[in-house]
Design a protein around this motif. Sequence first.
Motif, PDB file in Angstrom:
ATOM      1  N   LEU A 144     -51.479  20.437  41.963  1.00 13.27           N
ATOM      2  CA  LEU A 144     -51.111  21.358  43.036  1.00 13.27           C
ATOM      3  C   LEU A 144     -49.601  21.355  43.164  1.00 13.27           C
ATOM      4  N   LEU A 145     -49.016  22.520  43.072  1.00 11.19           N
ATOM      5  CA  LEU A 145     -47.565  22.650  43.146  1.00 11.19           C
ATOM      6  C   LEU A 145     -47.188  23.561  44.311  1.00 11.19           C
ATOM      7  N   PRO A 146     -46.039  23.291  44.942  1.00 12.19           N
ATOM      8  CA  PRO A 146     -45.617  24.134  46.070  1.00 12.19           C
ATOM      9  C   PRO A 146     -45.223  25.528  45.607  1.00 12.19           C
ATOM     10  N   GLY A 147     -45.659  26.524  46.355  1.00  8.24           N
ATOM     11  CA  GLY A 147     -45.310  27.906  46.055  1.00  8.24           C
ATOM     12  C   GLY A 147     -44.108  28.355  46.864  1.00  8.24           C
ATOM     13  N   LEU A 169     -51.179  24.117  53.051  1.00 11.00           N
ATOM     14  CA  LEU A 169     -51.107  22.707  53.408  1.00 11.00           C
ATOM     15  C   LEU A 169     -49.907  22.411  54.287  1.00 11.00           C
ATOM     16  N   VAL A 170     -50.015  21.329  55.045  1.00 10.72           N
ATOM     17  CA  VAL A 170     -48.886  20.762  55.786  1.00 10.72           C
ATOM     18  C   VAL A 170     -48.628  19.410  55.157  1.00 10.72           C
ATOM     19  N   LYS A 171     -47.396  19.168  54.736  1.00  6.35           N
ATOM     20  CA  LYS A 171     -47.033  17.890  54.123  1.00  6.35           C
ATOM     21  C   LYS A 171     -45.775  17.359  54.796  1.00  6.35           C
ATOM     22  N   GLU A 178     -47.928  27.362  51.074  1.00  9.48           N
ATOM     23  CA  GLU A 178     -49.053  27.716  50.216  1.00  9.48           C
ATOM     24  C   GLU A 178     -48.809  27.085  48.851  1.00  9.48           C
ATOM     25  N   PHE A 179     -49.802  26.409  48.325  1.00 10.72           N
ATOM     26  CA  PHE A 179     -49.683  25.741  47.039  1.00 10.72           C
ATOM     27  C   PHE A 179     -50.503  26.485  45.995  1.00 10.72           C
ATOM     28  N   TYR A 180     -50.227  26.222  44.726  1.00 11.99           N
ATOM     29  CA  TYR A 180     -50.995  26.800  43.634  1.00 11.99           C
ATOM     30  C   TYR A 180     -51.275  25.699  42.620  1.00 11.99           C
ATOM     31  N   GLU A 181     -52.292  25.909  41.803  1.00 12.66           N
ATOM     32  CA  GLU A 181     -52.655  24.911  40.812  1.00 12.66           C
ATOM     33  C   GLU A 181     -52.148  25.305  39.439  1.00 12.66           C
TER      34      GLU A 181
END
Length: 112
Positions: free
Chosen positions: A80-83, A56-58, A72-75
């Motif tokens: 969804l949390l930032p990796g 994602l781009v935030k 890249e995020f993870y659940e």
Amino acid sequence: MPKNKKESSSSDSDEGPVDRNPVPSKKAKMGKSDDSKTSSRTDDKEPTWVLAGTKLVKVREFKGKCYVDIREFYEKNGQLLPGKKGISLNPEQWRKLLSIGDEVNEAVSSMC
């Protein structure tokens, strides 16, 4: 004895190794299913765009400063949390990246 131990263990499943944390589908996480739009912005509190899957781009604020976060995020527990894999650019770095975009596109076209 190890041989007996191995034989005595039992399993209720014959399906082999199972991923206990499968990656949820993009549609389930992002809540959008319209692929016809060119923008993939989500309805998040932070402006968010999906690159692919969980990448994602935030535009977000961290410790009082604004960043463009490409990550890249993870659940975990439905969130969804930032990796660790990613980069946060301050506005100056982001503008610099945009200014060299044409050169990078040319290099990608000639090499890939």
